[in-house]
Design a protein around this motif. Structure first.
Motif, PDB file in Angstrom:
ATOM      1  N   ASP A  90       0.804  -1.222   0.000  1.00  0.00           N
ATOM      2  CA  ASP A  90       0.000   0.000   0.000  1.00  0.00           C
ATOM      3  C   ASP A  90       0.835   1.270   0.000  1.00  0.00           C
ATOM      4  O   ASP A  90       0.295   2.378  -0.002  1.00  0.00           O
ATOM      5  CB  ASP A  90      -0.956   0.006   1.200  1.00  0.00           C
ATOM      6  N   SER A 122       2.475   2.533   2.312  1.00  0.00           N
ATOM      7  CA  SER A 122       2.551   3.202   3.613  1.00  0.00           C
ATOM      8  C   SER A 122       3.904   2.937   4.258  1.00  0.00           C
ATOM      9  O   SER A 122       4.617   1.994   3.899  1.00  0.00           O
ATOM     10  CB  SER A 122       1.444   2.691   4.543  1.00  0.00           C
ATOM     11  N   ARG A 175       4.493   1.794   7.242  1.00  0.00           N
ATOM     12  CA  ARG A 175       4.509   0.477   7.869  1.00  0.00           C
ATOM     13  C   ARG A 175       4.620  -0.627   6.823  1.00  0.00           C
ATOM     14  O   ARG A 175       5.359  -1.593   7.013  1.00  0.00           O
ATOM     15  CB  ARG A 175       3.257   0.249   8.717  1.00  0.00           C
ATOM     16  N   VAL A 178       6.679   3.663  13.322  1.00  0.00           N
ATOM     17  CA  VAL A 178       5.742   3.095  12.346  1.00  0.00           C
ATOM     18  C   VAL A 178       5.426   1.635  12.648  1.00  0.00           C
ATOM     19  O   VAL A 178       4.562   1.039  11.998  1.00  0.00           O
ATOM     20  CB  VAL A 178       6.263   3.232  10.898  1.00  0.00           C
ATOM     21  N   ARG A 185      -6.156  -0.277   9.309  1.00  0.00           N
ATOM     22  CA  ARG A 185      -5.407   0.927   8.971  1.00  0.00           C
ATOM     23  C   ARG A 185      -5.824   2.116   9.834  1.00  0.00           C
ATOM     24  O   ARG A 185      -4.991   2.910  10.268  1.00  0.00           O
ATOM     25  CB  ARG A 185      -5.615   1.258   7.485  1.00  0.00           C
ATOM     26  N   ARG A 188      -3.997   2.345  13.186  1.00  0.00           N
ATOM     27  CA  ARG A 188      -2.547   2.480  13.213  1.00  0.00           C
ATOM     28  C   ARG A 188      -2.139   3.912  13.552  1.00  0.00           C
ATOM     29  O   ARG A 188      -2.873   4.858  13.274  1.00  0.00           O
ATOM     30  CB  ARG A 188      -1.956   2.103  11.850  1.00  0.00           C
ATOM     31  N   LYS A 230      -0.432   7.510  13.168  1.00  0.00           N
ATOM     32  CA  LYS A 230      -0.396   8.355  11.972  1.00  0.00           C
ATOM     33  C   LYS A 230       0.853   8.076  11.135  1.00  0.00           C
ATOM     34  O   LYS A 230       0.786   7.987   9.897  1.00  0.00           O
ATOM     35  CB  LYS A 230      -0.441   9.825  12.367  1.00  0.00           C
ATOM     36  N   ARG A 256       0.496   5.042   8.921  1.00  0.00           N
ATOM     37  CA  ARG A 256      -0.465   5.144   7.812  1.00  0.00           C
ATOM     38  C   ARG A 256       0.042   5.999   6.667  1.00  0.00           C
ATOM     39  O   ARG A 256      -0.350   5.795   5.519  1.00  0.00           O
ATOM     40  CB  ARG A 256      -1.783   5.745   8.311  1.00  0.00           C
ATOM     41  N   ARG A 257       0.911   6.954   6.972  1.00  0.00           N
ATOM     42  CA  ARG A 257       1.311   7.933   5.966  1.00  0.00           C
ATOM     43  C   ARG A 257       2.230   7.312   4.913  1.00  0.00           C
ATOM     44  O   ARG A 257       2.822   6.261   5.125  1.00  0.00           O
ATOM     45  CB  ARG A 257       1.992   9.126   6.646  1.00  0.00           C
ATOM     46  N   PRO A 258       2.375   7.970   3.751  1.00  0.00           N
ATOM     47  CA  PRO A 258       3.239   7.436   2.692  1.00  0.00           C
ATOM     48  C   PRO A 258       4.672   7.241   3.174  1.00  0.00           C
ATOM     49  O   PRO A 258       5.238   8.099   3.859  1.00  0.00           O
ATOM     50  CB  PRO A 258       3.164   8.508   1.601  1.00  0.00           C
TER      51      PRO A 258
END
Length: 329
Positions: free
Chosen positions: A99, A101, A103, A152, A214, A217, A219, A222-224
């Motif tokens: 995805d 992200s 993580r 993360v 998601r 989780r 922040k 989740r972020r790129p």
């Protein structure tokens, strides 16, 4: 444990109830009175009774079975692919979508190192060259990534126990690495309950972090990845910066150089884990690590300048960590 006597040219395959071996592309079976364990490094064959798996083979695959009993799971003509076709509905694994992200990217690396631990364990038990080193490196990579990317992966409090257990494993293996090419006995730590607990806990951690919804989780997770990971890796690079600058005044030169080496190693592993989105190459650090090794072998005052200059040159290669568009966590 009883096993059905195999017919001529049929193989009785053994595995755990959850098919731990087959899930990792290993097969264990007996045909015409000979046991065979098929591994990525080739087959291991020995004569034995059909009454149960020889203890020698059971011990070889302990990193995969975790002491679960090996029982008959199928009898057929053919090999691994035939067995997989027969039992495929029992070895389906949940999808791990890419995805993008933070993580998601780091977990790909974590999964690879968990698999590397088990593969190296099998190699150690087979007495293969460099296998103890491989096992220690996989443990250090996990420790390094848990430290650099804790925000993360669930936070430093969660990962602290893993770091301690992985440090223990590395310490237990250190003496054996000196005899890594001589077929030395398997380190006692690999037959300990604590070691199996560590492997089980790593598996549980991977599942929990992968399957956490998601929305639940942190922040940063989740972020790129391209936004989050470079600033976290930069923090490790800044630690190296500080330790290199402090070298000349350090009262214990040997200890100070060792601390720099450890920080550089953590940085290399952080860059490796973030490679899919990281704007720098971890390989650039290898030459600097070799220089530190040479410096530690001959601690000479004038060498400080060479180490500091080499780091300044390397830091230019790492400049994207400071200039990328990452926004931290």
């Amino acid at each position: 444990m009883s096993a059905t006597v195999t017919s001529l040219h049929e193989t009785e395959f053994f595995d755990t109830d959850s098919l731990r071996l087959l899930r990792h592309n290993l097969t264990l079976g007996i045909q015409d009175g000979r046991w065979c364990l098929d591994t990525a490094d080739g087959p291991i064959s020995m004569a034995g009774s059909d009454r149960g798996v020889p203890p020698t083979l059971s011990r070889l695959v302990r990193a995969y079975t975790r002491d679960d009993q090996l029982v008959p799971v199928a009898r057929l003509r053919g090999g691994r692919e035939d067995l997989r076709a027969r039992l495929g509905d029992r070895i389906a694994v949940p999808a791990r979508p890419h995805d993008g992200s933070a993580r998601g990217v780091v977990l790909e690396y974590v999964r690879a190192q968990i698999a590397a631990l088990a593969a190296a364990d099998l190699a150690v038990r087979r007495g293969m060259p460099d296998s103890v080193h491989r096992l220690r490196v996989a443990a250090r990579r996990l420790r390094g990534v848990f430290t650099a990317y804790a925000p993360v992966l669930g936070g430093r409090k969660l990962l602290k126990e893993f770091g301690g257990a992985l440090r223990w494993l590395g310490g237990e293996l250190a003496p054996a690495q000196l005899a890594d090419d001589t077929g030395a006995p398997v380190p006692q730590a690999l037959d300990s309950y604590r070691y199996v607990q560590l492997l089980n806990a790593l598996d549980v951690l991977e599942v929990v972090l992968s399957e956490q919804p998601r929305r639940d989780r942190p922040k940063a997770a989740r972020r790129p990845a391209a936004k989050v990971l470079p600033p976290l890796a930069r923090a490790v690079a800044e630690e190296v910066d500080g330790r290199v600058a402090a070298l000349p005044a350090a009262p214990d030169q040997e200890r100070a150089v060792l601390d720099v080496q450890k920080a550089v190693e953590r940085l290399r592993y952080a860059l490796e884990a973030g490679a899919p989105v990281m704007p720098v190459d971890a390989e650039a650090l290898r030459a600097f690590q070799r220089l530190l090794g040479d410096f530690q072998d001959s601690v000479v005052a004038g060498e400080h300048l060479r180490v500091r200059k080499s780091w300044r040159d390397l830091r230019r290669d790492l400049r994207p960590l400071w200039t990328c568009s990452g926004e931290g966590t």
